[in-house]
Design a protein around this motif. Structure first.
Motif, PDB file in Angstrom:
ATOM      1  N   HIS A  60      66.062 -10.542  86.857  1.00 50.79           N
ATOM      2  CA  HIS A  60      65.411  -9.610  85.936  1.00 50.79           C
ATOM      3  C   HIS A  60      64.406  -8.723  86.672  1.00 50.79           C
ATOM      4  O   HIS A  60      64.329  -7.516  86.418  1.00 50.79           O
ATOM      5  CB  HIS A  60      64.709 -10.353  84.798  1.00 50.79           C
ATOM      6  CG  HIS A  60      65.641 -10.865  83.739  1.00 50.79           C
ATOM      7  ND1 HIS A  60      66.555 -10.062  83.097  1.00 50.79           N
ATOM      8  CD2 HIS A  60      65.780 -12.102  83.210  1.00 50.79           C
ATOM      9  CE1 HIS A  60      67.223 -10.784  82.214  1.00 50.79           C
ATOM     10  NE2 HIS A  60      66.775 -12.027  82.267  1.00 50.79           N
ATOM     11  N   LEU A  61      63.649  -9.301  87.589  1.00 49.32           N
ATOM     12  CA  LEU A  61      62.663  -8.501  88.315  1.00 49.32           C
ATOM     13  C   LEU A  61      63.326  -7.479  89.234  1.00 49.32           C
ATOM     14  O   LEU A  61      62.863  -6.340  89.327  1.00 49.32           O
ATOM     15  CB  LEU A  61      61.722  -9.409  89.111  1.00 49.32           C
ATOM     16  CG  LEU A  61      60.749 -10.216  88.262  1.00 49.32           C
ATOM     17  CD1 LEU A  61      59.983 -11.211  89.121  1.00 49.32           C
ATOM     18  CD2 LEU A  61      59.800  -9.299  87.504  1.00 49.32           C
ATOM     19  N   VAL A  62      64.401  -7.859  89.879  1.00 44.91           N
ATOM     20  CA  VAL A  62      65.124  -6.922  90.746  1.00 44.91           C
ATOM     21  C   VAL A  62      65.667  -5.748  89.929  1.00 44.91           C
ATOM     22  O   VAL A  62      65.726  -4.623  90.408  1.00 44.91           O
ATOM     23  CB  VAL A  62      66.265  -7.649  91.503  1.00 44.91           C
ATOM     24  CG1 VAL A  62      67.219  -6.683  92.167  1.00 44.91           C
ATOM     25  CG2 VAL A  62      65.673  -8.595  92.529  1.00 44.91           C
ATOM     26  N   ALA A  99      52.012 -14.385  92.952  1.00 46.74           N
ATOM     27  CA  ALA A  99      51.996 -13.419  94.055  1.00 46.74           C
ATOM     28  C   ALA A  99      52.583 -12.085  93.598  1.00 46.74           C
ATOM     29  O   ALA A  99      52.051 -11.018  93.929  1.00 46.74           O
ATOM     30  CB  ALA A  99      52.771 -13.962  95.246  1.00 46.74           C
ATOM     31  N   TYR A 100      53.659 -12.146  92.828  1.00 47.73           N
ATOM     32  CA  TYR A 100      54.282 -10.918  92.330  1.00 47.73           C
ATOM     33  C   TYR A 100      53.326 -10.162  91.406  1.00 47.73           C
ATOM     34  O   TYR A 100      53.198  -8.937  91.496  1.00 47.73           O
ATOM     35  CB  TYR A 100      55.587 -11.239  91.599  1.00 47.73           C
ATOM     36  CG  TYR A 100      56.186 -10.029  90.932  1.00 47.73           C
ATOM     37  CD1 TYR A 100      56.902  -9.097  91.683  1.00 47.73           C
ATOM     38  CD2 TYR A 100      56.005  -9.795  89.574  1.00 47.73           C
ATOM     39  CE1 TYR A 100      57.432  -7.959  91.074  1.00 47.73           C
ATOM     40  CE2 TYR A 100      56.524  -8.669  88.965  1.00 47.73           C
ATOM     41  CZ  TYR A 100      57.243  -7.752  89.725  1.00 47.73           C
ATOM     42  OH  TYR A 100      57.752  -6.627  89.127  1.00 47.73           O
ATOM     43  N   GLN A 101      52.652 -10.867  90.522  1.00 52.87           N
ATOM     44  CA  GLN A 101      51.750 -10.226  89.567  1.00 52.87           C
ATOM     45  C   GLN A 101      50.578  -9.526  90.254  1.00 52.87           C
ATOM     46  O   GLN A 101      50.074  -8.527  89.744  1.00 52.87           O
ATOM     47  CB  GLN A 101      51.215 -11.247  88.549  1.00 52.87           C
ATOM     48  CG  GLN A 101      52.253 -11.708  87.555  1.00 52.87           C
ATOM     49  CD  GLN A 101      52.790 -10.577  86.698  1.00 52.87           C
ATOM     50  OE1 GLN A 101      52.041  -9.802  86.125  1.00 52.87           O
ATOM     51  NE2 GLN A 101      54.109 -10.473  86.630  1.00 52.87           N
ATOM     52  N   SER A 102      50.160 -10.024  91.411  1.00 55.66           N
ATOM     53  CA  SER A 102      49.021  -9.408  92.082  1.00 55.66           C
ATOM     54  C   SER A 102      49.381  -8.089  92.757  1.00 55.66           C
ATOM     55  O   SER A 102      48.513  -7.225  92.899  1.00 55.66           O
ATOM     56  CB  SER A 102      48.397 -10.376  93.089  1.00 55.66           C
ATOM     57  OG  SER A 102      49.284 -10.614  94.150  1.00 55.66           O
ATOM     58  N   ILE A 106      58.308  -7.650  94.922  1.00 51.36           N
ATOM     59  CA  ILE A 106      59.153  -8.848  95.006  1.00 51.36           C
ATOM     60  C   ILE A 106      58.995  -9.504  96.369  1.00 51.36           C
ATOM     61  O   ILE A 106      59.012 -10.732  96.485  1.00 51.36           O
ATOM     62  CB  ILE A 106      60.618  -8.496  94.690  1.00 51.36           C
ATOM     63  CG1 ILE A 106      60.722  -8.121  93.213  1.00 51.36           C
ATOM     64  CG2 ILE A 106      61.550  -9.644  95.022  1.00 51.36           C
ATOM     65  CD1 ILE A 106      62.071  -7.663  92.769  1.00 51.36           C
ATOM     66  N   TYR A 107      58.796  -8.698  97.386  1.00 52.51           N
ATOM     67  CA  TYR A 107      58.619  -9.221  98.745  1.00 52.51           C
ATOM     68  C   TYR A 107      57.487 -10.250  98.785  1.00 52.51           C
ATOM     69  O   TYR A 107      57.629 -11.312  99.376  1.00 52.51           O
ATOM     70  CB  TYR A 107      58.324  -8.063  99.700  1.00 52.51           C
ATOM     71  CG  TYR A 107      58.106  -8.487 101.127  1.00 52.51           C
ATOM     72  CD1 TYR A 107      59.180  -8.583 102.004  1.00 52.51           C
ATOM     73  CD2 TYR A 107      56.843  -8.821 101.598  1.00 52.51           C
ATOM     74  CE1 TYR A 107      58.988  -8.986 103.315  1.00 52.51           C
ATOM     75  CE2 TYR A 107      56.642  -9.232 102.901  1.00 52.51           C
ATOM     76  CZ  TYR A 107      57.717  -9.306 103.756  1.00 52.51           C
ATOM     77  OH  TYR A 107      57.533  -9.719 105.047  1.00 52.51           O
ATOM     78  N   ASP A 108      56.362  -9.928  98.148  1.00 53.06           N
ATOM     79  CA  ASP A 108      55.214 -10.837  98.158  1.00 53.06           C
ATOM     80  C   ASP A 108      55.502 -12.104  97.360  1.00 53.06           C
ATOM     81  O   ASP A 108      55.106 -13.205  97.757  1.00 53.06           O
ATOM     82  CB  ASP A 108      53.982 -10.131  97.606  1.00 53.06           C
ATOM     83  CG  ASP A 108      53.517  -8.998  98.513  1.00 53.06           C
ATOM     84  OD1 ASP A 108      53.778  -9.053  99.736  1.00 53.06           O
ATOM     85  OD2 ASP A 108      52.912  -8.043  97.992  1.00 53.06           O
TER      86      ASP A 108
END
Length: 148
Positions: A60-62, A99-102, A106-108
């Protein structure tokens, strides 16, 4: 309307079940007595289902569907957050999510999930290891997040 998914019955698998099936096969030919069927592993479903929720969240994020990813993440927490077998996958998803929310990268998130998997290598065994046979893909931490 019944879907194909409703018609499929997925069975568990382990080395013990494989050996039991082999013994049952041998029993059909009179080589050994018929063994008692080996019970299904109670830990297999929550581990694999929790990991599947995590991977669906990634998809979903991708696809830039953050609301859908959030729904999947929250559902995963509800279903497996207190399950002793699914909880490690929820923790990995939480490391990714935080990590993604900050940064909204997606890499993080992947870096955090990979780090978690590296610190908890036992979560990789049910996903892919020689436990599943000699030709199985052996999971390494980077396999938990291919979008890095």
């Amino acid at each position: 309307m019944r879907t194909l998914f409703n018609q499929i019955s997925i069975k568990g698998y382990s080395l013990e079940i494989r050996e039991n099936l082999r013994a049952q096969w041998d029993a059909n030919f009179g080589i050994i007595p018929t063994p008692t069927p080996y019970p299904m592993a109670l830990d297999e479903y929550p581990r694999l289902a929790a990991y599947a929720y995590y991977r669906i969240m990634l998809i979903h994020l991708v696809q830039n569907h953050e609301a859908d990813a959030s729904t999947v993440y929250n559902t995963m927490q509800e279903k497996f957050g207190s399950d002793p077998y699914g909880q490690p996958y929820v923790e990995m998803a939480t490391a990714f999510w935080n990590a993604y929310q900050s940064t909204h990268k997606i890499y993080d998130g992947c870096a955090a999930a990979i780090e978690y998997a590296g610190e908890h290598p036992d979560i990789l065994i049910p996903l892919g290891s020689d436990y599943h046979g000699a030709q199985s893909h052996i999971y390494v931490p980077v396999d938990v997040c291919p979008f890095r």
